[in-house]
Design a protein around this motif. Sequence first.
Motif, PDB file in Angstrom:
ATOM      1  N   LEU A  36       0.753  -0.970  -0.157  1.00 41.87           N
ATOM      2  CA  LEU A  36       0.124  -0.091   0.292  1.00 41.87           C
ATOM      3  C   LEU A  36       1.015   1.593   0.103  1.00 41.87           C
ATOM      4  CD1 LEU A  36      -2.712  -1.176   2.861  1.00 41.87           C
ATOM      5  CD2 LEU A  36      -2.811  -0.864   0.083  1.00 41.87           C
ATOM      6  N   ALA A  37       2.405   1.509   0.508  1.00 40.33           N
ATOM      7  CA  ALA A  37       2.801   2.374   0.790  1.00 40.33           C
ATOM      8  C   ALA A  37       4.424   2.079   1.374  1.00 40.33           C
ATOM      9  CB  ALA A  37       2.317   2.980   1.777  1.00 40.33           C
ATOM     10  N   PRO A  38       4.821   3.289   0.969  1.00 40.48           N
ATOM     11  CA  PRO A  38       6.841   2.366   0.582  1.00 40.48           C
ATOM     12  C   PRO A  38       6.686   2.608   2.267  1.00 40.48           C
ATOM     13  CG  PRO A  38       6.098   4.840  -0.058  1.00 40.48           C
ATOM     14  CD  PRO A  38       5.203   4.135   0.084  1.00 40.48           C
ATOM     15  N   GLY A  44      10.594   5.568  -0.489  1.00 36.65           N
ATOM     16  CA  GLY A  44       9.764   5.656  -1.976  1.00 36.65           C
ATOM     17  C   GLY A  44       9.461   4.128  -2.326  1.00 36.65           C
ATOM     18  N   PRO A  45       8.517   3.616  -2.979  1.00 36.49           N
ATOM     19  CA  PRO A  45       8.568   2.842  -4.181  1.00 36.49           C
ATOM     20  C   PRO A  45       9.988   2.206  -4.707  1.00 36.49           C
ATOM     21  CG  PRO A  45       7.440   4.242  -5.303  1.00 36.49           C
ATOM     22  CD  PRO A  45       7.937   5.054  -3.956  1.00 36.49           C
ATOM     23  N   ARG A  46      10.235   1.394  -4.466  1.00 36.08           N
ATOM     24  CA  ARG A  46      11.361   0.850  -5.141  1.00 36.08           C
ATOM     25  C   ARG A  46      11.390   0.035  -6.282  1.00 36.08           C
ATOM     26  NH1 ARG A  46      14.062  -2.929   0.694  1.00 36.08           N
ATOM     27  NH2 ARG A  46      14.151  -0.531   1.460  1.00 36.08           N
ATOM     28  N   ALA A  47      12.484   0.530  -7.300  1.00 37.45           N
ATOM     29  CA  ALA A  47      12.146  -0.319  -8.461  1.00 37.45           C
ATOM     30  C   ALA A  47      12.637  -1.501  -8.599  1.00 37.45           C
ATOM     31  CB  ALA A  47      13.606   0.864  -9.356  1.00 37.45           C
ATOM     32  N   ASP A  48      11.650  -2.031  -8.645  1.00 41.38           N
ATOM     33  CA  ASP A  48      12.117  -3.783  -9.802  1.00 41.38           C
ATOM     34  C   ASP A  48      12.521  -3.601 -10.423  1.00 41.38           C
ATOM     35  OD1 ASP A  48      10.677  -4.222  -7.212  1.00 41.38           O
ATOM     36  OD2 ASP A  48       8.924  -5.266  -8.894  1.00 41.38           O
ATOM     37  N   PRO A  49      13.876  -5.362 -10.851  1.00 44.56           N
ATOM     38  CA  PRO A  49      14.360  -4.603 -12.143  1.00 44.56           C
ATOM     39  C   PRO A  49      14.008  -5.644 -13.153  1.00 44.56           C
ATOM     40  CG  PRO A  49      15.015  -5.945 -10.784  1.00 44.56           C
ATOM     41  CD  PRO A  49      13.998  -5.709  -9.760  1.00 44.56           C
ATOM     42  N   ALA A  50      13.441  -5.221 -13.760  1.00 44.25           N
ATOM     43  CA  ALA A  50      12.626  -5.468 -14.582  1.00 44.25           C
ATOM     44  C   ALA A  50      12.234  -4.320 -15.847  1.00 44.25           C
ATOM     45  CB  ALA A  50      10.541  -5.443 -14.301  1.00 44.25           C
ATOM     46  N   THR A  51      11.900  -5.383 -17.070  1.00 42.97           N
ATOM     47  CA  THR A  51      11.632  -4.512 -17.659  1.00 42.97           C
ATOM     48  C   THR A  51      10.458  -3.393 -17.769  1.00 42.97           C
ATOM     49  OG1 THR A  51      12.686  -6.593 -19.524  1.00 42.97           O
ATOM     50  CG2 THR A  51      11.121  -5.013 -20.406  1.00 42.97           C
ATOM     51  N   PRO A  52      11.205  -2.136 -18.686  1.00 45.77           N
ATOM     52  CA  PRO A  52      10.431  -1.084 -18.627  1.00 45.77           C
ATOM     53  C   PRO A  52       9.424  -1.814 -18.911  1.00 45.77           C
ATOM     54  CG  PRO A  52      12.272  -0.387 -18.378  1.00 45.77           C
ATOM     55  CD  PRO A  52      12.826  -1.741 -18.865  1.00 45.77           C
ATOM     56  N   VAL A  53       8.154  -1.207 -19.051  1.00 47.29           N
ATOM     57  CA  VAL A  53       6.867  -0.875 -19.820  1.00 47.29           C
ATOM     58  C   VAL A  53       6.118   0.648 -19.858  1.00 47.29           C
ATOM     59  CG1 VAL A  53       6.288  -3.727 -19.169  1.00 47.29           C
ATOM     60  CG2 VAL A  53       5.075  -1.313 -17.614  1.00 47.29           C
ATOM     61  N   ALA A  54       5.157   0.851 -20.608  1.00 47.35           N
ATOM     62  CA  ALA A  54       4.637   2.158 -21.222  1.00 47.35           C
ATOM     63  C   ALA A  54       3.449   1.996 -19.896  1.00 47.35           C
ATOM     64  CB  ALA A  54       4.042   1.625 -22.273  1.00 47.35           C
ATOM     65  N   THR A  55       4.130   3.407 -19.394  1.00 43.73           N
ATOM     66  CA  THR A  55       2.459   3.616 -18.807  1.00 43.73           C
ATOM     67  C   THR A  55       1.786   4.414 -19.270  1.00 43.73           C
ATOM     68  OG1 THR A  55       4.232   4.505 -17.171  1.00 43.73           O
ATOM     69  CG2 THR A  55       2.124   5.481 -16.434  1.00 43.73           C
ATOM     70  N   PRO A  56       0.311   4.552 -18.829  1.00 43.69           N
ATOM     71  CA  PRO A  56      -0.835   4.120 -19.653  1.00 43.69           C
ATOM     72  C   PRO A  56      -0.927   5.934 -19.482  1.00 43.69           C
ATOM     73  CG  PRO A  56      -1.337   3.163 -17.912  1.00 43.69           C
ATOM     74  CD  PRO A  56      -0.671   3.457 -17.584  1.00 43.69           C
ATOM     75  N   THR A  57      -1.455   6.710 -20.513  1.00 48.11           N
ATOM     76  CA  THR A  57      -2.269   8.301 -20.209  1.00 48.11           C
ATOM     77  C   THR A  57      -3.363   8.233 -18.913  1.00 48.11           C
ATOM     78  OG1 THR A  57      -1.557   7.968 -22.505  1.00 48.11           O
ATOM     79  CG2 THR A  57      -2.865  10.126 -21.682  1.00 48.11           C
ATOM     80  N   THR A  93      -2.775   9.204  -8.110  1.00 44.29           N
ATOM     81  CA  THR A  93      -3.592   9.616  -6.500  1.00 44.29           C
ATOM     82  C   THR A  93      -3.119  11.071  -7.071  1.00 44.29           C
ATOM     83  OG1 THR A  93      -1.002   9.296  -6.428  1.00 44.29           O
ATOM     84  CG2 THR A  93      -2.376   7.970  -5.333  1.00 44.29           C
ATOM     85  N   THR A  94      -2.607  11.219  -8.489  1.00 48.34           N
ATOM     86  CA  THR A  94      -2.934  13.123  -8.303  1.00 48.34           C
ATOM     87  C   THR A  94      -3.310  13.790  -9.540  1.00 48.34           C
ATOM     88  OG1 THR A  94      -1.261  12.676 -10.335  1.00 48.34           O
ATOM     89  CG2 THR A  94      -0.047  12.667  -8.358  1.00 48.34           C
ATOM     90  N   ALA A  95      -4.365  12.825 -10.104  1.00 47.63           N
ATOM     91  CA  ALA A  95      -5.793  12.690 -10.397  1.00 47.63           C
ATOM     92  C   ALA A  95      -7.021  13.319  -9.698  1.00 47.63           C
ATOM     93  CB  ALA A  95      -5.425  12.092 -12.422  1.00 47.63           C
ATOM     94  N   ALA A 134      -3.077   8.552   1.063  1.00 48.64           N
ATOM     95  CA  ALA A 134      -2.268   9.886   1.498  1.00 48.64           C
ATOM     96  C   ALA A 134      -0.637   9.819   1.042  1.00 48.64           C
ATOM     97  CB  ALA A 134      -2.977  10.522   2.426  1.00 48.64           C
ATOM     98  N   GLN A 135      -0.001   8.736   1.260  1.00 53.73           N
ATOM     99  CA  GLN A 135       1.706   8.542   1.137  1.00 53.73           C
ATOM    100  C   GLN A 135       1.820   8.494   0.286  1.00 53.73           C
ATOM    101  OE1 GLN A 135       3.389   5.642   4.149  1.00 53.73           O
ATOM    102  NE2 GLN A 135       5.076   7.027   3.840  1.00 53.73           N
ATOM    103  N   LEU A 136       1.131   7.758  -0.398  1.00 51.96           N
ATOM    104  CA  LEU A 136       1.107   7.564  -2.090  1.00 51.96           C
ATOM    105  C   LEU A 136       1.268   8.640  -3.243  1.00 51.96           C
ATOM    106  CD1 LEU A 136      -0.371   3.681  -2.851  1.00 51.96           C
ATOM    107  CD2 LEU A 136       1.745   4.332  -2.569  1.00 51.96           C
ATOM    108  N   ARG A 137       0.235   9.815  -2.577  1.00 49.35           N
ATOM    109  CA  ARG A 137      -0.016  10.738  -4.055  1.00 49.35           C
ATOM    110  C   ARG A 137       0.953  11.831  -3.334  1.00 49.35           C
ATOM    111  NH1 ARG A 137      -5.325  13.933  -2.248  1.00 49.35           N
ATOM    112  NH2 ARG A 137      -5.950  12.608  -4.832  1.00 49.35           N
ATOM    113  N   THR A 138       2.044  11.956  -2.199  1.00 47.29           N
ATOM    114  CA  THR A 138       3.562  12.641  -1.947  1.00 47.29           C
ATOM    115  C   THR A 138       4.379  11.826  -2.787  1.00 47.29           C
ATOM    116  OG1 THR A 138       4.762  11.100  -0.245  1.00 47.29           O
ATOM    117  CG2 THR A 138       2.894  13.215   0.450  1.00 47.29           C
TER     118      THR A 138
END
Length: 226
Positions: A36-38, A44-57, A93-95, A134-138
């Motif tokens: 749910l939160a870091p 904060g959120p940690r990056a995974d060693p995964a192949t990047p994927v396109a983020t949807p609009t 969270t920002t939208a 609220a934490q994720l929004r930061t």
Amino acid sequence: MTNTQRPHRRRLVVLLAVTLAVVAALVGVGLYGLVLAPSPDAGGPRADPATPVATPTLPNPSSSPGVLPAIRSTTDAEAFARDAAEALITWDTTAFELSEYAQVIVDAGDPSGVETAALASDVRSYFPTADAWAQLRTYGTRQWVTIDDIYVPASWDDALDQAAEGDLLPGTIAYTISGTRHRSGTVGTEEQETARPIAFTLFIACAPSFDECHLLRLSEVDNPLR
């Protein structure tokens, strides 16, 4: 809606609960909680060693009219399941507010209102808590799903075979979704992304019970029918 239809819908809740309980006993129960939160030490959120994927609009609060689109109306159960699954897992969270994303799912539910409370409870288990949101929004956290497979689980056939006449609404079907849940956020000036497998089942009723498909219930996250 006739008076005879209401008992049928109430019995649907009981049958689905029994079906899920039987499956859980066979495969082992346990709600796989979302991250749910870091954590405090991560910052904060940690990056995974995964192949990047396109983020949807996703909608931008500064340019959108402030209304999330509803799940597309259709008589195609599989298409509805796909759209509902994407609406359930995808958020920014920002939208929009947490409650707005949840309301879109509930609005696609049983129009008679019989299943509304139960579906709302199911939906809450898929979303972060208000404090976590609220934490994720930061971090400007966004989430979306890549669907790898969508299918009618074999155990649903067993449920249909065991159901007494009138226990299920005509046109009721289950679809299991499997794929990858992605999250991205900004820690300081660095964009980070996480990804993990996700699976769940949607219980849907279409024609002849309804003119278009509606969502009845959801399984636990990562405890789908197989």
